[in-house]
Each structure stands twice: as structure tokens, then as C-alpha cells.
Scaffold this active site. Structure first.
Site, PDB file in Angstrom:
ATOM      1  N   GLN A 126     -13.346  -7.726  14.031  1.00  0.00           N
ATOM      2  CA  GLN A 126     -12.598  -6.576  13.523  1.00  0.00           C
ATOM      3  C   GLN A 126     -12.612  -5.421  14.539  1.00  0.00           C
ATOM      4  O   GLN A 126     -11.623  -4.708  14.685  1.00  0.00           O
ATOM      5  CB  GLN A 126     -13.198  -6.114  12.197  1.00  0.00           C
TER       6      GLN A 126
ATOM      7  N   HIS B 225      -6.206  -1.920  -5.572  1.00  0.00           N
ATOM      8  CA  HIS B 225      -6.509  -1.799  -4.153  1.00  0.00           C
ATOM      9  C   HIS B 225      -6.583  -0.339  -3.713  1.00  0.00           C
ATOM     10  O   HIS B 225      -5.764   0.483  -4.117  1.00  0.00           O
ATOM     11  CB  HIS B 225      -5.432  -2.509  -3.330  1.00  0.00           C
ATOM     12  N   GLN B 226      -7.579  -0.051  -2.881  1.00  0.00           N
ATOM     13  CA  GLN B 226      -7.663   1.233  -2.191  1.00  0.00           C
ATOM     14  C   GLN B 226      -8.213   1.002  -0.794  1.00  0.00           C
ATOM     15  O   GLN B 226      -8.999   0.086  -0.565  1.00  0.00           O
ATOM     16  CB  GLN B 226      -8.536   2.220  -2.964  1.00  0.00           C
TER      17      GLN B 226
ATOM     18  N   TYR C 255      -9.269  -3.588  15.734  1.00  0.00           N
ATOM     19  CA  TYR C 255      -8.992  -2.194  15.393  1.00  0.00           C
ATOM     20  C   TYR C 255      -9.464  -1.187  16.423  1.00  0.00           C
ATOM     21  O   TYR C 255      -8.927  -0.079  16.499  1.00  0.00           O
ATOM     22  CB  TYR C 255      -9.620  -1.864  14.027  1.00  0.00           C
TER      23      TYR C 255
ATOM     24  N   ASN D 287     -11.019  -2.395  -4.877  1.00  0.00           N
ATOM     25  CA  ASN D 287     -11.173  -2.992  -3.558  1.00  0.00           C
ATOM     26  C   ASN D 287     -12.001  -2.093  -2.639  1.00  0.00           C
ATOM     27  O   ASN D 287     -11.753  -0.891  -2.519  1.00  0.00           O
ATOM     28  CB  ASN D 287      -9.794  -3.203  -2.925  1.00  0.00           C
ATOM     29  N   GLU D 288     -13.007  -2.670  -2.002  1.00  0.00           N
ATOM     30  CA  GLU D 288     -13.817  -2.042  -0.953  1.00  0.00           C
ATOM     31  C   GLU D 288     -14.175  -0.573  -1.226  1.00  0.00           C
ATOM     32  O   GLU D 288     -13.924   0.304  -0.400  1.00  0.00           O
ATOM     33  CB  GLU D 288     -13.117  -2.174   0.407  1.00  0.00           C
TER      34      GLU D 288
ATOM     35  N   LYS E  37       0.805  -1.228   0.000  1.00  0.00           N
ATOM     36  CA  LYS E  37       0.000   0.000   0.000  1.00  0.00           C
ATOM     37  C   LYS E  37       0.836   1.275   0.000  1.00  0.00           C
ATOM     38  O   LYS E  37       0.277   2.371   0.008  1.00  0.00           O
ATOM     39  CB  LYS E  37      -0.938   0.018   1.218  1.00  0.00           C
TER      40      LYS E  37
ATOM     41  N   GLU F 115     -10.952 -11.594   0.380  1.00  0.00           N
ATOM     42  CA  GLU F 115     -10.372 -11.202   1.669  1.00  0.00           C
ATOM     43  C   GLU F 115     -11.151 -11.840   2.799  1.00  0.00           C
ATOM     44  O   GLU F 115     -12.382 -11.818   2.805  1.00  0.00           O
ATOM     45  CB  GLU F 115     -10.382  -9.676   1.877  1.00  0.00           C
TER      46      GLU F 115
ATOM     47  N   TRP G  31      -6.158 -12.845   4.170  1.00  0.00           N
ATOM     48  CA  TRP G  31      -5.491 -11.575   4.443  1.00  0.00           C
ATOM     49  C   TRP G  31      -4.666 -11.714   5.724  1.00  0.00           C
ATOM     50  O   TRP G  31      -5.215 -11.894   6.807  1.00  0.00           O
ATOM     51  CB  TRP G  31      -6.523 -10.457   4.641  1.00  0.00           C
TER      52      TRP G  31
ATOM     53  N   ASN H 288     -19.487  -5.176   4.050  1.00  0.00           N
ATOM     54  CA  ASN H 288     -18.808  -5.611   5.273  1.00  0.00           C
ATOM     55  C   ASN H 288     -19.590  -5.258   6.527  1.00  0.00           C
ATOM     56  O   ASN H 288     -19.254  -5.726   7.622  1.00  0.00           O
ATOM     57  CB  ASN H 288     -17.414  -4.983   5.349  1.00  0.00           C
TER      58      ASN H 288
END
Length: 477
Positions: free
Chosen positions: A301, A134-135, A305, A216-217, A62, A342, A368, A268
Site C-alpha cells: 500500500q 462505508h467511510q 499511495y 468501514n475502517e 464514495k 477488502e 477491492w 490494517n
């Protein structure tokens, strides 16, 4: 007696003694990829028509300067050997819009060459590569990555607090910037299409390329409140139009490469996608599209996080049920293959929630995350662990027919598989045998077919002896 004789002839039992088998693939068990995979209805198939099942990892860089093997992050030839030895046959390799096109309209050819080099390296070990655009968090202005600064006009507002991942998606400025992307007001989607087309053209002769994932997402932007509590059909219609536009641009560079579509990121948070709903459904079927979705547990998650109690993982099973129900619904109406691109957790129980549901549906996955362990600061093999016991599985990588049922017990290594053979397929079924189980060796029982691999082979090969269902069992010897 006439019925008993063919039954006995159709049953083969073999015991392979595996003592101290290393975690690296033996030379006879690896083969360079010669031809890419294609979409056939709900299956990914190889050039022989075998149904393919993919197990693998993410490797997503990234931060600039991006994709430099040997830096201790990007996968190398030694990583490819390790991964193949554990039975992984796919890698989701991150690419980035800001690396593809660091300046408006200017594609970085040196970056494309580095990406193609990693694809070659993985392909030599029989590993299929999904190139993931990817972002996270749109771009560096918000502490994220992905879109170059020139692609959007909006910037964070003066004095606007940034709570970091994942809560920065609630920032008013980021929502304004995402809405700018979806309206293509500054041409961000047009330029992204050009960048992905350049990528597709550069790797069009690389048989190891599994496909290109568009984004991505991605976040809905200002439309995100409309996505709760049941998804956002109005936004998803616009979202699908963007996917169709990007797919068409890639098709001008490569007519055949599979293109992976992912739902917007409210997926998600348990929201279904409304892509491919009538009247939009027929526009997907002929486009070599694969459904890419993620399977994370909000409670788990949040513990990772946000520091919430780990005991909350007890509710994860219910969330996984909802996610898979939503995925089943999309696959049913779109009639395309699906891949979990993922999922991941430090808790083996949460991993098992995804893996067991994937097995029961014959759906592949990318864990992942994997970072190179061969570089300036070498690391240990992460798959020699409790997590590895879940991820390193006995499974059919290529099936000469139609899968019917599959079960793997990550505790005992017990594996059972049935499939309906297709006599027109000239190659055998290939089953990878886990190197994390069967310490004293493994036994194989085949009914309706015969075992054609050597005793103790890391890859078991099976050929049908007729048209009846083939049943394979692998367990401790």
C-alpha cells in the site's frame, strides 16, 4: 472383493470439453436467490443447511449522487451477468450515512429504492449483496466520505495541513471528531442507528441481502496511540458497545439479517482487535454476527499511495501471516464466521497471499475494487488478466456437509477438495469451475460420491453415496 466393489461404485470420473466458453454465465448456471443466508456457528449457510463460500468484489460509490446504475460506476445487470459468469457470488455494495440521511433525522427514500434495485439486479444472477456502510476519512470536511456534515461539530482547524489519504487520520481535528463520534456527544451514533435501521427495513424482504456492515475502517480518534503496539482493549470495549447498540437498533427493524462487525482501522497496521474478549464474548454469539476484516500489506500500500519502492512487497507474506493469526484468534473466541471484505493489489503475488490463506481456512472474500464497465465509457473485462487468473477460481460455492480441505493452484488450475457429507441436506454440493483455466476442457474425479452435472457444465454438482469423506479433483482434461 466385497470392499473393492463399493469403492468402484463410489468413484466417478467425467471429462467435460470446454472450448471457447464465454465469460458470461449460461442460463442454466444462474439462479435467482430465493432465500437469504444465515449464521450457524462459524459458517454461513443457505436454506438447505449447505456451507456457503463467497467470492466477490467491492462496488463502493464514495461521491454524490450515489448508486445510479448506468453512470459507469454502479453495477448494472450486464455487470452482474459478467461477475456471475466468472464465478463471483457476492458483491459488497457501498452505502453511505450521508446518502441515507442527508439531513438530520430525514431518511432519503429514493436512495433506499436505488440500493434495493441494485440488490434485486444482483440477486437475479445469484449474487449475495453485503451492504457496507462505508467511510474513509470521516467526511468531506477532511477530503473523505461517509458521515454527513451535520453529524459532527468538529471541523478542520484553521491552517491545519491535510496530507490526504491515509495520513489524514493523524490530523488532530479528525481525531477530535472521531472521539466525538465514539462519545455520541452530538447523537451521531443514534442517528446512524436510525439510518441503518431504515436500510434494514427497506431490504428486509430481499433474499439477496447477505447482511449489513456497520462501519468501514473506523478510526479510534484520540485513543489511537493506545492501540500500539498490541491493540487497545480499553477503546475496543467502548467500540464494541457502539457495535452492540447499532446491532440492537437494526434488530428492531429486521431480527434476522446478519450484521458484520469490523475491527478498528489500526487492524490494517497489524494491531489485533480486543472485541469479544471476556466478559464481552457471550454477547456476540446470539446476534447473527459475522467478522469482517481487511487484509492489506503495508509495504504494498505504501508503494501504491506513497511512492515507495515496489520491491518492498517481498515482506508482505509475513504481514499477512500476522493478520490471519489475529483473525483466527477472534473467530476462535467469538465462534462466528469471517469474511475478508477488502483486499486488493496490482501484484498477483500479493493477491495470492490472501487467496491461499483464505482457501486453507474456507473463508470468503470481496476484492477491492470493481467499477462497472458498462456505461458512458465502456471498459474491458478486468478479470481477463493476470489478476483475473488469481481471482477467478474453481471453488465450492455450496457444500452439502462440512469442508475439510481445499487447494487451488492458480497457475495450473488444479483443484482438490474434501468434505464430510451431511445426509440430512437434500441438495448437492455445487462447485464453480473457473472460466480462466482449462483451455482444452476439464476432468473431474469424485470419490465417495457421484457427479450429477452434465459434462462441461460451468457448475459441477456432486452427491455423496454414503457417509465417508467425499474427495473431488478437477484439472485439465
Amino acid at each position: 472383493m466385497r470392499r473393492l466393489i463399493p469403492t468402484l461404485l463410489a468413484m466417478t470420473t467425467a471429462v467435460g470439453l470446454l472450448s471457447g466458453v464465454p465469460g458470461h454465465a449460461e442460463s442454466e448456471d444462474t439462479s435467482e436467490i430465493q432465500s437469504g443466508l444465515r449464521v450457524a456457528g462459524r459458517w454461513l449457510v443457505d436454506e438447505h443447511g449447505r456451507r456457503m463460500l463467497l467470492h466477490g468484489v467491492n462496488n463502493v460509490d464514495k461521491t454524490a449522487p450515489y448508486v445510479r446504475p448506468g453512470d459507469g460506476f454502479t453495477v448494472t445487470a450486464r455487470d452482474a451477468e459478467l461477475l456471475a459468469g466468472h464465478g463471483f457470488n457476492t458483491v459488497r455494495l457501498g452505502v453511505s450515512f450521508d446518502a441515507l440521511m442527508p439531513r438530520r433525522g430525514d431518511v432519503d427514500e429514493a436512495y433506499l429504492d436505488r440500493v434495493a434495485g441494485v440488490v434485486d439486479t444482483l440477486g437475479e444472477q445469484g449474487i449475495h449483496v453485503l451492504l457496507d456502510n462505508h467511510q474513509d476519512g470521516l467526511g468531506p470536511d477532511w477530503g473523505g466520505n461517509g458521515f454527513p456534515d451535520w453529524a459532527v461539530e468538529t471541523e478542520p482547524f484553521p491552517g491545519e495541513p491535510n496530507p490526504g489519504f491515509p495520513l489524514y487520520y493523524l490530523m488532530p481535528s479528525m481525531n477530535k471528531a472521531w472521539s466525538e463520534v465514539w462519545s455520541n456527544s452530538d447523537g451521531a451514533i443514534d442517528y446512524l442507528g436510525d439510518a441503518l435501521a431504515a436500510l434494514a427495513e427497506r431490504v428486509s424482504d430481499e433474499p439477496a441481502v447477505l447482511g449489513i456492515e456497520l462501519l468501514n475502517e473506523p478510526w479510534p480518534g484520540a485513543a489511537f496511540p493506545s492501540c500500539f503496539p498490541a491493540g487497545c482493549p480499553a477503546f475496543d470495549r467502548r467500540y464494541q458497545e457502539v457495535h452492540e447498540k447499532l446491532t440492537a437498533r437494526i434488530r428492531r427493524a429486521d431480527p434476522d439479517v446478519p450484521v458484520f462487525w469490523e475491527p478498528n482501522a489500526t487492524w490494517n497496521q497489524l494491531m489485533p482487535t480486543h472485541m469479544a474478549e471476556p466478559p464481552l464474548t457471550p454477547r456476540i454469539a446470539a446476534e447473527q454476527v459475522v467478522f469482517s476484516f481487511h487484509d492489506y500489506c503495508i509495504a504494498s500500500q505504501a508503494a501504491i499511495y506513497l511512492g515507495l519502492p515496489e520491491q518492498l512487497v517481498g515482506v508482505c507474506s509475513a504481514q499477512h501471516d500476522t493478520t490471519w493469526k489475529n483473525a483466527d484468534s477472534f473467530v476462535e473466541r467469538a465462534n462466528v464466521p469471517a469474511l475478508v471484505t477488502e483486499f486488493g493489489d496490482s501484484d498477483p503475488r500479493v493477491l495470492a497471499n490472501t487467496l491461499d490463506r483464505a482457501d486453507s481456512r474456507f473463508v470468503g472474500w470481496h476484492y477491492w475494487h470493481y467499477t462497472s464497465i458498462f456505461g458512458p465509457d465502456p471498459g474491458d473485462d478486468p478479470f481477463r488478466s493476470e489478476i483475473g487468473d488469481q481471482l477467478v477460481r474453481t471453488y465450492p460455492q455450496a457444500t452439502a456437509g462440512t469442508p475439510e480441505s481445499m487447494r487451488f493452484d492458480a497457475t495450473t488450475g488444479e483443484f482438490e477438495y474434501t468434505y464430510r457429507p451431511d445426509p440430512t441436506i437434500p441438495k448437492p454440493t455445487e462447485i464453480y469451475v473457473s472460466d480462466r483455466h482449462y483451455e482444452s476442457g476439464y476432468s473431474v474425479t469424485v470419490r465417495g460420491g457421484r457427479l450429477t452435472s452434465e459434462p462441461g457444465a460451468r457448475t459441477v454438482t456432486v452427491e455423496a453415496t454414503g457417509t465417508e469423506t467425499v474427495r473431488v479433483r478437477i484439472g485439465d482434461s
